[in-house]
Scaffold this active site. Structure first.
Site, PDB file in Angstrom:
ATOM      1  N   GLU A 163      72.311  22.626  44.534  1.00  0.00           N
ATOM      2  CA  GLU A 163      70.971  22.316  43.710  1.00  0.00           C
ATOM      3  C   GLU A 163      69.729  22.143  44.330  1.00  0.00           C
ATOM      4  O   GLU A 163      68.958  21.318  44.037  1.00  0.00           O
ATOM      5  CB  GLU A 163      71.451  21.453  42.801  1.00  0.00           C
ATOM      6  CG  GLU A 163      72.708  21.325  41.910  1.00  0.00           C
ATOM      7  CD  GLU A 163      73.065  20.194  40.870  1.00  0.00           C
ATOM      8  OE1 GLU A 163      74.179  20.052  40.384  1.00  0.00           O
ATOM      9  OE2 GLU A 163      72.057  19.351  40.907  1.00  0.00           O
ATOM     10  N   GLU A 269      81.992  24.881  38.450  1.00  0.00           N
ATOM     11  CA  GLU A 269      82.224  23.633  37.625  1.00  0.00           C
ATOM     12  C   GLU A 269      82.337  24.014  36.194  1.00  0.00           C
ATOM     13  O   GLU A 269      81.612  23.426  35.420  1.00  0.00           O
ATOM     14  CB  GLU A 269      80.917  22.760  37.991  1.00  0.00           C
ATOM     15  CG  GLU A 269      80.817  22.366  39.501  1.00  0.00           C
ATOM     16  CD  GLU A 269      79.364  21.659  39.837  1.00  0.00           C
ATOM     17  OE1 GLU A 269      79.250  21.582  40.933  1.00  0.00           O
ATOM     18  OE2 GLU A 269      78.882  20.851  38.912  1.00  0.00           O
TER      19      GLU A 269
END
Ligand code: G3I
Length: 370
Positions: A163, A269
């Site tokens: 991220e 995820e």
């Protein structure tokens, strides 16, 4: 939740389970995702410490039968494994790695560099301000060398950086970026490769399927590493998706564009959030009925809609079977999902009794259609 409400919910789930015919339940029990995914694919699940420590035996049974890869939901994050400058904690982490190795699974690491779940000491300078470049690079090198070095040859791959991008594709101005500069990503990949040359190295982020500008940012990160001659094996789209976004076309486009960089693509995820977006209720405060529409269980039409959603998603994955190397669900069952957060969510393939849901059947049907 009142005793009555919990009994009603259990009954509701049990009756739902009861209507499933015994042959179907048996078929469900015997069908395993790892045996029906395309050859070479990893099909994985993020597990928590109750599972990697073997306490959650019901989940361990399903995880062992269904998956050929595991990811650590929290155990290998900076905060968990290196809480103080002079202290690493490896007990639960060693058990996590052993859990996967003992079952012949591909064990994944998550994650080495992130702006979240990182202790403040990492970025603290002597003057109480932000640490300087040399100090932060030394701390990063020590962390990566120690963690990756400890599991050398035992992990398949690691989310090296997680991220690092804003939604517009620019670099997130995290303390790593402020302290080290643009090349902190390259340094992290360099240090990880140095610590274990056989380890696969991944860049991981979310909204790469819904935000073209962010996806372009990920492509820039990949190409920058390639230009520097630094190893990167794959890019991970996290896949925290909803019932209607991203569309199958957006997923298709994203995988095509990311794969065009030459690295493999992973969905790292995966879950499908059924609840209205918005902040979770304040700790100890009950969510409003509008924010928690399935507090007493999920209606069958929603179960079937979720099954269709997962079927659509896996059809796109199958179209890209040669581009994708791994699909990992972020949690085993609805009971384990981070998406509950004080509410009742149903984002995964197994229900709170760890029984396969219609969504599981739908994924199996698509995977066996090939
Ligand atoms: O371990 C402490 C425990 O000691 C304490 O009693 C408890 C109460 O506050 O908190 C526990 O820590 C929690 C930790 O999960 C372990 O359960 C943290 O508060 C909680 O914030 C943390 O949530 C994790 C979250 O990342 C943190 O950002 C979720 O489980 C995990 O699913 C989630 O995973 C992230 C991926 O790493 C990156 N992508 C997004 C994804 C979802 O946010």
């Amino acid at each position: 939740m009142s005793r009555l409400a919990s009994v009603r919910r259990t009954l509701l789930c049990l009756t739902a389970a009861a209507v499933v015919s015994a042959p179907l339940l048996a078929a469900r029990q015997s069908t395993t995702l790892k045996d029906i995914v395309p050859k070479g694919w990893l099909i994985g699940v993020a597990i928590n410490q109750n599972q990697s420590d073997g306490r959650d035996t019901q989940a361990v049974d399903v995880i062992t039968r269904q998956f050929n890869s595991i990811s650590p939901e929290n155990l290998l994050k900076f905060q968990s494994v290196h809480p103080q400058a002079d202290r690493y904690t490896f007990d639960a982490q060693d058990r996590y790695v052993a859990f996967g190795r003992d079952r012949g699974m591909a064990v994944i690491g998550h994650n080495l560099v992130w702006h979240s779940q990182t202790p403040a000491w990492v970025w603290a300078g002597a003057d109480g301000g932000l640490a300087d470049r040399a100090t932060m690079l030394a701390r990063l090198h020590d962390h990566i060398t120690t963690v990756v070095g400890r599991y050398k040859g035992r992990l398949r791959g690691f989310d090296v950086v997680n991220e690092a991008l804003n939604e517009d594709g620019t670099l997130r101005d995290s303390p790593w970026h402020k302290g080290i500069g643009d090349d902190y990503i390259a340094k992290a990949f360099e240090f990880a490769h140095e610590a274990d040359p056989g380890l696969e190295l991944y860049y991981n982020d979310y909204n790469l399927a819904t935000q073209p500008a962010k996806r372009a940012g990920a492509v820039r990160i990949i190409k920058d590493l390639q230009r520097r001659g630094i190893r990167i094996d794959a890019v991970g789209e996290q896949g925290h998706w909803r019932m209607d976004t991203p569309t199958p076309q957006q997923i298709d486009q994203a995988i095509t564009e990311l794969r065009a960089t030459g690295v493999k693509v992973m969905i790292t995820e995966l879950d499908v959030n059924l609840l209205p977006s918005g902040p979770p209720p304040a700790r100890g405060q009950a969510p409003s009925a509008a924010d928690n529409p399935y507090a007493n269980g999920i209606p069958d039409d929603m179960q079937q809609a979720l099954a269709r959603r997962y079927a659509d998603i896996f059809r796109v994955f199958l179209k890209h079977r040669d581009d994708i190397t791994r699909i990992t669900f972020w949690g085993l069952s609805d009971a384990d999902s981070w998406l509950n957060r004080g509410r009742m969510n149903f984002p995964l393939l197994w229900d709170r009794q760890r029984q396969p849901k219609p969504a599981f059947d739908a994924v199996v049907k698509v995977l066996t259609e090939k």
